[in-house]
Design a protein around this motif. Structure first.
Motif, PDB file in Angstrom:
ATOM      1  N   VAL A  91      22.750  31.595  43.344  1.00  0.00           N
ATOM      2  CA  VAL A  91      23.175  32.870  43.734  1.00  0.00           C
ATOM      3  C   VAL A  91      22.047  33.474  44.651  1.00  0.00           C
ATOM      4  N   LEU A  93      18.958  35.846  46.106  1.00  0.00           N
ATOM      5  CA  LEU A  93      17.904  36.859  45.562  1.00  0.00           C
ATOM      6  C   LEU A  93      18.059  38.316  45.685  1.00  0.00           C
ATOM      7  N   SER A 101      20.778  41.490  41.651  1.00  0.00           N
ATOM      8  CA  SER A 101      21.020  40.406  42.640  1.00  0.00           C
ATOM      9  C   SER A 101      22.268  39.754  41.994  1.00  0.00           C
ATOM     10  N   ARG A 103      22.107  37.247  40.163  1.00  0.00           N
ATOM     11  CA  ARG A 103      21.629  36.672  39.006  1.00  0.00           C
ATOM     12  C   ARG A 103      21.856  37.644  37.685  1.00  0.00           C
ATOM     13  N   ASP A 104      22.116  38.962  38.366  1.00  0.00           N
ATOM     14  CA  ASP A 104      22.256  39.972  37.109  1.00  0.00           C
ATOM     15  C   ASP A 104      23.652  40.349  36.713  1.00  0.00           C
TER      16      ASP A 104
END
Length: 271
Positions: A91, A93, A101, A103-104
């Motif tokens: 994914v 940044l 992002s 990643r969350d």
């Protein structure tokens, strides 16, 4: 299928099992009982393989199912490499410090993404990129994004955004072909037949020790019609009736013709 030991050539395994064990026969009036019968049949199949390997501990054989691919020519460097599956998800940044992002957004077992506030994002688009990668685009519901208190940290235009939050996940292909595809297993029929031949040849001797003193004779209690009918007894009642009493005489079972190494592997005492 995963319950079978060394399940190479699975169609042949089913054919041999049908001839030897007859697992397709109907033995239960309930679906769960029929499934239990299938599991028992597969367990017996694996047990015969294990015991046969104890009789003849041959090394695991290696079969080359597919050779390694030759190195690509220089003129074909632009072509995508052969792939088998995809690697871990990648994914982007965060575009600014303090913003969310990809990643969350945690991936859930049902294939959706979960945002920091607990809302779900579902996959709305799947497309293949030029390099063979698979891109999956997840999107939330606008009804979930409008009242969200973290909208300023999540979307580019904050509260002025008119579209829901979208997250793009990229799956890169796994490159294969640089090494041969190997399969390691035992000989299926050889070990199983060795075990079956061993079970047919040994002599079994069963001895029951006689008690030192005969106990008092107890007359059996009268049974009702429901107790006498075998099919009306529960499983616990049948087990209690057929179980061997702890005070009964000792039974000794002796096997003749079993190899010593095979008996030691099973934990049996040897003479």
């Amino acid at each position: 299928m995963a319950l079978y030991l060394h399940r190479g050539a699975f169609e042949n395994v089913l054919a041999d099992e049908d001839l030897e064990q007859d697992p397709d026969r109907w033995c239960s009036h309930a679906a769960c009982g029929q499934e239990a019968w299938q599991i028992i049949s597969q367990w017996v199949w694996n047990l015969r393989l294990e015991l046969g390997h104890q009789l003849h501990p041959d090394p695991v054989r290696t079969t080359e199912f597919a050779p390694a691919l030759p190195p690509a020519h220089e003129e074909a460097t632009d072509l995508p490499s052969p792939s088998q599956g995809y690697g871990s998800a990648a994914v982007a940044l965060p575009w600014k410090a303090g913003r969310f992002s990809g990643r969350d957004f945690a991936l859930q077992p049902d294939g959706t993404l979960r945002c920091p506030t607990g809302q779900s994002l579902v996959a709305q688009e799947r497309r293949t990129e030029a390099d063979g990668s698979l891109r999956i685009v997840y999107a939330a519901s606008i009804r979930s994004c409008r009242p969200c208190p973290l909208r300023e940290q999540c979307q580019w235009h904050g509260t002025a955004a008119t579209k829901p939050r979208r997250v793009s996940v990229l799956l890169h292909p796994l490159v294969v072909g640089s090494a041969p595809l190997l399969w390691r297993d035992w000989s299926r029929r050889h070990h199983r037949r060795v075990c079956k031949q061993l079970l047919r040849k040994p002599q079994v001797e069963v001895q029951m020790e006689s008690g030192s003193s005969a106990g008092p004779t107890i007359s059996p209690a009268p049974l009702s019609r429901a107790q006498r009918a075998h099919y009306r007894l529960s499983f616990q009642e049948r087990l209690a009736r057929n179980a061997r009493a702890p005070t009964a005489s000792r039974v000794t079972i002796r096997l003749f013709g079993v190899p010593e190494g095979f008996a030691t592997s099973l934990g049996l005492a040897t003479a």
